[in-house]
Design an enzyme around this catalytic site. Structure first.
Site, mmCIF file in Angstrom:
data_model
loop_
_atom_site.group_PDB
_atom_site.id
_atom_site.type_symbol
_atom_site.label_atom_id
_atom_site.label_comp_id
_atom_site.label_asym_id
_atom_site.label_seq_id
_atom_site.Cartn_x
_atom_site.Cartn_y
_atom_site.Cartn_z
ATOM 1 N N CYS A 58 0.820 -1.217 0.000
ATOM 2 C CA CYS A 58 0.000 0.000 0.000
ATOM 3 C C CYS A 58 0.851 1.263 0.000
ATOM 4 O O CYS A 58 0.377 2.342 -0.304
ATOM 5 C CB CYS A 58 -0.990 -0.005 1.162
ATOM 6 S SG CYS A 58 -0.266 -0.490 2.713
ATOM 7 N N SER A 118 10.576 3.038 5.026
ATOM 8 C CA SER A 118 9.158 2.861 5.356
ATOM 9 C C SER A 118 8.573 4.101 6.015
ATOM 10 O O SER A 118 9.307 4.933 6.539
ATOM 11 C CB SER A 118 8.979 1.694 6.321
ATOM 12 O OG SER A 118 9.276 0.492 5.700
ATOM 13 N N GLN A 129 6.527 -8.612 3.123
ATOM 14 C CA GLN A 129 5.990 -8.209 1.820
ATOM 15 C C GLN A 129 7.015 -8.432 0.704
ATOM 16 O O GLN A 129 6.672 -8.873 -0.382
ATOM 17 C CB GLN A 129 5.560 -6.739 1.877
ATOM 18 C CG GLN A 129 4.297 -6.553 2.720
ATOM 19 C CD GLN A 129 4.051 -5.105 3.088
ATOM 20 O OE1 GLN A 129 4.972 -4.295 3.137
ATOM 21 N NE2 GLN A 129 2.798 -4.771 3.363
ATOM 22 N N GLY A 200 -7.311 21.836 27.735
ATOM 23 C CA GLY A 200 -6.383 22.602 26.906
ATOM 24 C C GLY A 200 -6.095 21.877 25.604
ATOM 25 O O GLY A 200 -6.538 20.743 25.397
ATOM 26 N N MET A 202 -3.126 20.854 24.462
ATOM 27 C CA MET A 202 -2.201 19.737 24.688
ATOM 28 C C MET A 202 -2.949 18.515 25.222
ATOM 29 O O MET A 202 -2.708 17.384 24.808
ATOM 30 C CB MET A 202 -1.139 20.193 25.701
ATOM 31 C CG MET A 202 -0.002 19.237 25.877
ATOM 32 S SD MET A 202 1.009 19.164 24.401
ATOM 33 C CE MET A 202 1.889 17.665 24.698
#
Lengths: 447, 289
Positions: A58, A118, A129, A200, A202
């Site tokens: 993919c 990758s 793969q 918040g 974060m």
């Protein structure tokens, strides 16, 4: 048929990946096993002297080929073949395409199997793969000596890197580090309760990562009822009144605190009082607020773990630094494998040329020697023997330097050129002419 | 009542038993240096260091099995082999190593398994050290003796494994509290709650065995007053056993259990085991009370 030195190969690959091409294009080019087999068969039909492998995942679609020198395949032809798989015009594909040649191709495949190329560094899926793509090509008999060697060595290099480096270790984001640390305390969050105090930005980012671990319950406590409501709605959480925060703390296993309060909300005294109602269950607190929401002394309470943003970023920085080192280490491993491969290739490519060169020179020297000996029948057997030895040594001495140069040349491409030059200059003809493509080569490697 | 002569140890036996802990510690070193404790990924398990360590443990187990077989052959019966701390330590070590084999194969506690090696080594070292004072503490036809020996050894092995789980818990906890990850000696350990659960499981399994061992020991003492002496109930062996039993019982107590979570549970498993160890040493030195 044109005479040639057997097994002088050139290698070439064309491909696209997640960096060079958008997903829409990659989707079109991605092919399943049957389609891959068909493509490989078609390619082999058109180029019987070449070997092919198609790697289709993919994140990348790459066509690898090795062909006998003299039966070169132009790269645009390969690109066109790739375009045909996805039924897209070649012009559309061209800007996204990358091309690697010779040892460049080998190095690229080594980087692919090591996951250095990758999307997620250190992932091992790619190894499987590539193995599948290799097996598929082997089963369609489009892989011969060269691609067998390249693929097997690429798989070995990838395995080496995965086993001997810590590429996949640790999370590099602060939020990822938090999730990882929670994992050091709790086996799973599936039976745990997460409490968010404040809302918040974060905290929102952090919460997204924590929610990916699918905790059993999420509680939200905020002074601002409206903001608490929106957060609760977004993550389908339960709301806790801020005045009843202790109830939430009693139920929680993980607390994420990010309020804009000037004073600490979670004091040592408060949490100490909650130890008993909480039945001393472990409590993991993440404090993303500045100024801090949680008193530092909390970490001294039993079964209580506290990490603030600074702690978390130190953890993630360490991971990043380690990864940097691991990438260097991986590159070194790949280089080592690459050197091994080029040494093998050098021996392979120059071997037949060298053999033919020696054979030709010895033939000349033998011919001349026979002529000389017939013209001088008065020579004693000892003298004849000495002459033979002399001729033999002379050929050896003259050829020694060029042959060493040829065999040990560090650059594969240059070595191939030299081999071709020697072949042309000496008009070396091949006694055991070989026009093997993949099938012949496959048989060769099997023997 | 027949008291057996102490089955004397020969130099090769002692040497073999003394070398085995070194092999086990070497294996532990290789494990901690290998990727096992660094990376969760199963695909990367077969690293050379890991394999070396596994082979080393296999060799150690082989040595222990041969030693036990030789001891059993010399004693002419298996049941009368384990009559002193030296032989007990061989069996205990082997049991702990069997636990290592088991947890090595499980996914959940694989990162914990290597820590059983130092425990097996420590038990052996203790066995060898005490072998010079070793005497048979019992050797008789009393059926309770067999029940006593088997249940005590199995229970002891459970507590040994639980103790190590406690140690690993404390290591992991102190690492987490220290925060600075670059200082972590063991970057990859099982999650704390999993370790705690495991410690409790060990104690839950070991506790009935210890109880059975204690009861059968009492039956033996009552049936054969000479075995432990008249005031057997005041012997250090009995007193220490009662203390250890109470410690473990407190962990299983419904009311007390919640307060004994986390590091407290870990400490308890360690202290309890130390008491049991004292019992074994006491039994070795003071066979008759």
């Amino acid at each position: 048929m044109e005479s040639m030195i057997p097994h002088s190969y050139q290698m070439l690959m064309v491909g696209i990946n997640y960096r060079t091409a958008p997903i829409e294009l990659r989707e079109k080019l991605a092919s399943g096993a049957d389609e891959t087999r068909r493509t490989l068969g078609e390619l082999h039909l058109n180029h019987p002297h070449a070997e092919f492998m198609l790697l289709s995942t993919c994140n990348r679609v790459e066509l690898y080929t090795a062909f006998l020198v003299g039966h070169d395949i132009p790269e645009d032809q390969l690109a066109a073949q790739l375009a045909r798989i996805g039924s897209v015009p070649s012009e559309l594909l061209m800007p996204h395409l990358y091309i690697h040649r010779g040892t460049g191709m080998v190095e690229h495949l080594f980087r692919v199997t090591s996951s250095l190329d990758s999307m997620v560094l250190g992932e091992t899926q790619i190894l499987g793969q590539v193995r599948d793509a290799y097996q598929l090509a082997t089963s369609t008999a489009t892989v011969g000596t060269m691609l067998h060697a390249v693929c097997q060595r690429a798989l070995a290099a990838g395995k080496d890197v995965h086993e001997n480096t810590h590429l996949s270790e640790g999370k590099t984001s602060v939020a990822g580090a938090a999730v990882e640390l929670i994992g050091e305390v709790f086996d799973t969050l599936a039976d745990k309760t997460v409490l968010v105090i404040g809302a918040g930005k974060m905290a929102g980012i952090m919460l997204k990562h924590i929610m990916a671990q699918k905790p059993r319950r999420l509680l939200v406590a905020n002074r601002d009822a409206q903001r608490a409501g929106s957060l609760a709605e977004k993550f389908s959480a339960e709301r806790v009144e801020f005045s009843r925060l202790d109830d939430g703390l009693t139920q929680a296993d993980v607390v994420l605190s990010g309020t804009s309060s000037r004073d600490p909300i979670l004091t040592v005294a408060r949490l100490k009082n909650l130890l008993k109602p909480r039945q001393y269950r472990p409590l993991f607190i993440i404090d993303v607020a500045v100024p801090r929401d949680v008193e530092d002394g909390v970490t001294r309470l039993p079964n209580t773990f506290l990490y603030n943003v600074d702690d978390l970023s130190r953890v993630s920085e360490l991971t990043r630094a380690r990864r940097g080192g691991e990438i260097d280490k991986s590159t070194q491993i790949i280089q080592r494998h690459l050197e091994d491969f080029t040494a093998w290739l050098a021996a392979r490519n120059s071997g037949p040329v060298v053999k033919a060169l020696y054979q030709q020179c010895r033939e000349i020297s033998d011919r001349e020697l026979t002529l000389l000996l017939t013209e001088h029948p008065e020579l004693s057997p000892e003298q004849q023997q000495a002459l033979r030895k002399f001729a033999h040594r002379l050929v050896g001495k003259i050829l020694h330097t060029p042959v060493t140069q040829l065999g040990n040349h560090p650059a594969f491409e240059r070595q191939l050129q030299l081999a071709m030059a020697v072949k042309e200059l000496f008009r070396l003809t091949d006694s055991s002419s070989d026009d093997s493509g993949a099938k012949g080569a496959a048989a060769d490697s099997a023997s | 009542m027949v008291h057996a002569q102490f089955l004397p140890l020969n130099i090769p036996e002692i040497t073999a038993a003394a070398v085995t802990p070194l092999i086990l510690l070497a294996a532990f070193y290789f494990y901690t240096r290998s990727k096992l404790l660094h990376v969760k990924d199963v695909a990367t398990d077969g690293t050379p260091k890991n394999l070396t360590a596994t082979w080393l443990v296999a060799v150690a187990m082989g040595i222990l099995l041969i030693l036990l077989a030789l001891r059993a052959a010399a004693a002419h019966s298996l049941s009368s082999t384990v009559t002193n701390f030296f032989d007990s330590s061989l069996v205990l070590s082997l049991l702990v190593l069997l636990a290592w084999v088991y947890y090595r194969l499980t996914h959940q506690l694989r990162d914990f398994a290597p820590f059983l090696l130092p425990m097996a080594a420590a038990l052996l070292i203790l066995g060898v050290t005490l072998s010079f004072t070793a005497e048979p503490h019992f050797h008789d036809a009393n059926p309770w003796t067999l029940v006593h020996v088997v249940s005590v050894l199995l229970g002891f092995a459970c507590f040994a494994v639980g103790c190590m789980a406690g140690v690993v818990y404390l290591i992991s906890e102190s690492q987490l509290k220290r925060k600075d990850r670059s200082q972590w000696t063991f970057p990859k350990l099982p999650p704390l709650d999993r370790l705690e659960r495991f410690t409790r499981h060990c104690i839950v399994v070991g506790f009935p065995l210890l109880t059975l061992g204690a009861i059968s020991g009492i039956f033996r003492a009552v049936e054969d007053p000479h075995a432990l002496g008249r005031d057997w109930y005041f012997s250090p062996k009995v007193v220490l056993t009662v203390v250890a039993w109470l410690l473990y019982a407190s962990l299983l107590h419904v009311r007390l259990a919640p307060a004994l979570r986390g590091s407290r549970c870990a400490w308890l498993s360690i202290v309890g085991f130390l008491f049991l160890l004292a019992v074994l040493i006491a039994a070795n030195w003071m066979p008759h009370g």
